[in-house]
Design an enzyme around this catalytic site. Structure first.
Site, PDB file in Angstrom:
ATOM      1  N   TYR A 413      21.008  42.845 -21.935  1.00  0.00           N
ATOM      2  CA  TYR A 413      20.485  42.152 -23.132  1.00  0.00           C
ATOM      3  C   TYR A 413      21.555  41.375 -23.902  1.00  0.00           C
ATOM      4  O   TYR A 413      22.725  41.476 -23.605  1.00  0.00           O
ATOM      5  CB  TYR A 413      19.642  43.069 -24.011  1.00  0.00           C
ATOM      6  N   GLU A 414      21.079  40.586 -24.859  1.00  0.00           N
ATOM      7  CA  GLU A 414      21.943  39.684 -25.646  1.00  0.00           C
ATOM      8  C   GLU A 414      22.668  38.689 -24.722  1.00  0.00           C
ATOM      9  O   GLU A 414      23.854  38.395 -24.899  1.00  0.00           O
ATOM     10  CB  GLU A 414      22.930  40.502 -26.481  1.00  0.00           C
ATOM     11  N   GLY A 415      21.924  38.164 -23.732  1.00  0.00           N
ATOM     12  CA  GLY A 415      22.503  37.264 -22.727  1.00  0.00           C
ATOM     13  C   GLY A 415      23.069  38.099 -21.603  1.00  0.00           C
ATOM     14  O   GLY A 415      24.053  38.831 -21.813  1.00  0.00           O
TER      15      GLY A 415
END
Ligand SMILES: Cc1cc2nc3c(=O)[nH]c(=O)nc-3n(C[C@H](O)[C@H](O)[C@H](O)COP(=O)(O)OP(=O)(O)OC[C@H]3O[C@@H](n4cnc5c(N)ncnc54)[C@H](O)[C@@H]3O)c2cc1C
Length: 547
Positions: A413-415
């Site tokens: 997550y978060e890229g």
């Protein structure tokens, strides 16, 4: 096995990254140390004991409501009463205005002690940051004080079924209706999208206006509260929570907006500039996830070390077997190197906020490396932790398996880490002079090492020098062959992380820190860098196959 926050290691790394630059009339060493020691008490004694229970019980979803693990309501309130949620936030709205560096160390503690708990404030702090940077005065006054205090939590509603890494295809809609907008659509994987710890939840939602241009230039950001200012319930609900590999006590929700005609939302920033607003806080959010990787690594290391001291095989505790020692030292070196990179990023962000442009560029360069390197290391360290436990590592009872399960999401997550690597080679590396300054920094460390090189350092100098050559060679290759950059992005990010991480451990060692750890990293982990450089300079030809 409980957790003990590594305060003295953190303070040593503070020194290495130049914490003195943050001292003012109000901020000094005693204050920072005092805050870390208080945070450690909260993490060790209050959050850590609830970690395993939360993993076992998970959350309960019924009729759109989420029940968090037993006792968490009081635990969360107690944590907020300590002022921890508002540590980095603006004093104008009730925050403490303390540096990111300090908050980063605290985030490590919360997320190591109890990752499903720690992730909630990570999201709220991110939402506060975005609102503070781009919201109108009226919105800020109405929402920031409660969000900073923690009495209302915040979420980030970006992902949709067909919009994950590629947010340009977000489909959720927003239609203007007087002073607000009506939001409709479905969001998936929303962390803490619903919970029963606080009376209100403030959702930040990406959506598209009817006449918006296609792609990323047509996305706007809205503040969509669960409970509206008049006390009524907004038109939004959690449809379900996901059953996940890890972070069992963190509700990951599918959210439905606008079942009954449209959820009331308020624009943050300008129409069609929503992604820009998100990018403002992206470095901080990515750094927060990077430190989650460090957190799980530290916790797994502490647990494996303690187990290895007690477990006897072959007439001695397994900690004395060279192979187990190698595993433990690998865990420690990767954890400490990752922490050092995260702290370098954090202090660069702090100094950038004080107006230092070069530090802003450094933070931008280091962020994808810190995120990908630390979270990949979180997985590797947690996996080695299971290995050190032998069969008991595979059994849930010891807790080693939970760390491995929890660690896996941070690289996604978060890229995803693949996206971080692409960001590094296509956007960050190409900024004028930025990588040259990074190389100069490591060359200065090499020069200082030449001056103090005692036998305790073993082959540190030779391995670090080779690693720096590999880093320079790979950087040259990526910059002069942009068409091959995507193929080499992930190995390049690792090579960057290993070189910068070792550089930091050597610097710490030369400042009275752990020479043995720096030497281990140089002799046992840095040899990988030559191989990574070969992989990068080999180019993209071997990827041109049909799968
Ligand atoms: C537990 C959990 C919590 C989450 N919390 C939130 C939240 O609070 N808010 C929110 O909005 N989202 C949240 N997410 C969503 C998360 O951010 C996405 O899962 C993530 O961004 C990846 O998107 P995706 O799952 O669609 O994967 P995809 O984008 O489909 O990616 C699949 C694979 O393809 C690769 N890939 C994709 N595009 C490219 C490309 N251009 N070049 C090279 N490789 C590529 C990726 O690296 C990945 O390996 C959460 C997810 C989980 C599982």
């Amino acid at each position: 096995m409980t957790y003990a926050a590594p305060v003295s290691a953190m303070l040593h790394t503070f020194k290495m990254v130049g914490v003195d630059a943050l001292y003012t009339e109000d901020f000094n060493e005693e204050l920072f140390q005092g805050i870390l020691e208080e945070a450690a008490k909260t993490a060790d004694n209050k959050l850590a004991p609830e970690n395993k229970k939360g993993d076992k019980s998970g959350v309960i979803f019924k009729d759109g409501n989420v029940t968090m693990p037993a006792g968490w309501k009081a635990l969360y309130k107690d944590w907020c009463d300590g002022g921890w949620n508002g540590l980095p936030a603006s004093p104008e709205y009730g925050g403490q205005g303390l540096p990111y560096l300090l908050n980063t160390a605290c985030l490590e503690m919360w997320n190591a002690a109890n990752p499903s708990f720690g992730i909630g404030p990570v999201l709220t702090q991110g939402a506060v940051e975005a609102l503070n940077a781009h919201g109108s005065e009226a919105l800020k006054t109405a929402y920031l004080p409660q969000m900073i205090e923690g009495s209302w939590t915040g979420t980030m509603n970006l992902t949709e079924p067909s919009a994950g890494s590629d947010l340009s295809v977000v489909r959720s809609k927003a239609v203007k209706a007087g002073d607000h907008y009506l939001i409709t659509g479905q969001k998936i994987f929303i962390t803490w999208g619903e919970q029963d710890l606080t009376e209100n939840i403030i959702h930040l939602v990406l959506a598209r206006l009817p006449d918006a241009p296609a792609g990323t230039k047509g996305i706007s950001l809205f503040l969509v509260p669960k409970i509206l200012p008049d006390g009524t319930r907004n038109d939004l609900r959690a449809h379900s929570v996901e059953h996940k590999l890890g972070l069992h006590a963190s509700p990951t929700c599918t959210m439905i907006f606008g079942d009954k005609g449209g959820a009331i939302g308020y624009l943050i920033g300008e129409e069609n500039r929503g992604l820009n607003c998100m990018f403002t806080m992206m470095n901080n959010a990515r750094l927060a996830v990077a430190i989650q990787g460090v957190a799980v690594a530290e916790r797994a290391y502490q647990q494996a070390l303690s187990y290895a001291r007690d477990r006897v095989q072959g007439r001695m505790a397994i900690i004395h077997h060279p192979d187990v020692k190698r595993n433990l030292l690998t865990m420690k070196a990767l954890t400490y190197a990752s922490r050092a990179l995260c702290y370098r990023t954090a202090i660069a962000l702090d100094l950038a906020h004080h107006g230092d442009k070069l530090k802003g560029q450094e933070a931008a360069l280091l962020t994808p490396v810190a995120k990908a390197f630390s979270t990949d290391n979180g997985i590797e360290v947690a996996s080695l932790g299971v290995q050190v436990h032998g069969g008991m590592g595979f059994i849930e009872e010891t807790g080693a398996a939970q760390h491995m399960r929890d660690a896996r999401i941070y690289a996604i997550y978060e890229g995803t880490n693949g996206i971080q690597a692409i960001d590094l080679v296509t956007r960050k590396l190409t900024q004028e002079g930025v990588v040259a300054r990074e190389i100069l920094r490591h060359e200065a460390v090499l020069t200082r090492l030449k001056g103090v090189n005692t036998s305790e350092y073993g082959a540190t100098l030779a391995r670090f020098s080779e690693s720096l050559d590999a880093f320079k060679e790979a950087t040259r290759h990526i910059l002069s062959h942009p068409e091959q950059a995507l193929a080499g992005a992930t190995p390049y990010t690792k090579l960057f992380g290993l070189t910068a991480g070792a550089s930091a451990l050597i610097e710490e060692a030369m400042m009275g820190g752990d020479i043995a750890l720096a030497r281990f990293m140089a002799e046992h982990l840095l040899p990988q860098t030559s191989g990574l450089s070969l992989e990068i300079t080999a180019g993209a030809a071997s990827l041109e196959v049909i799968l």
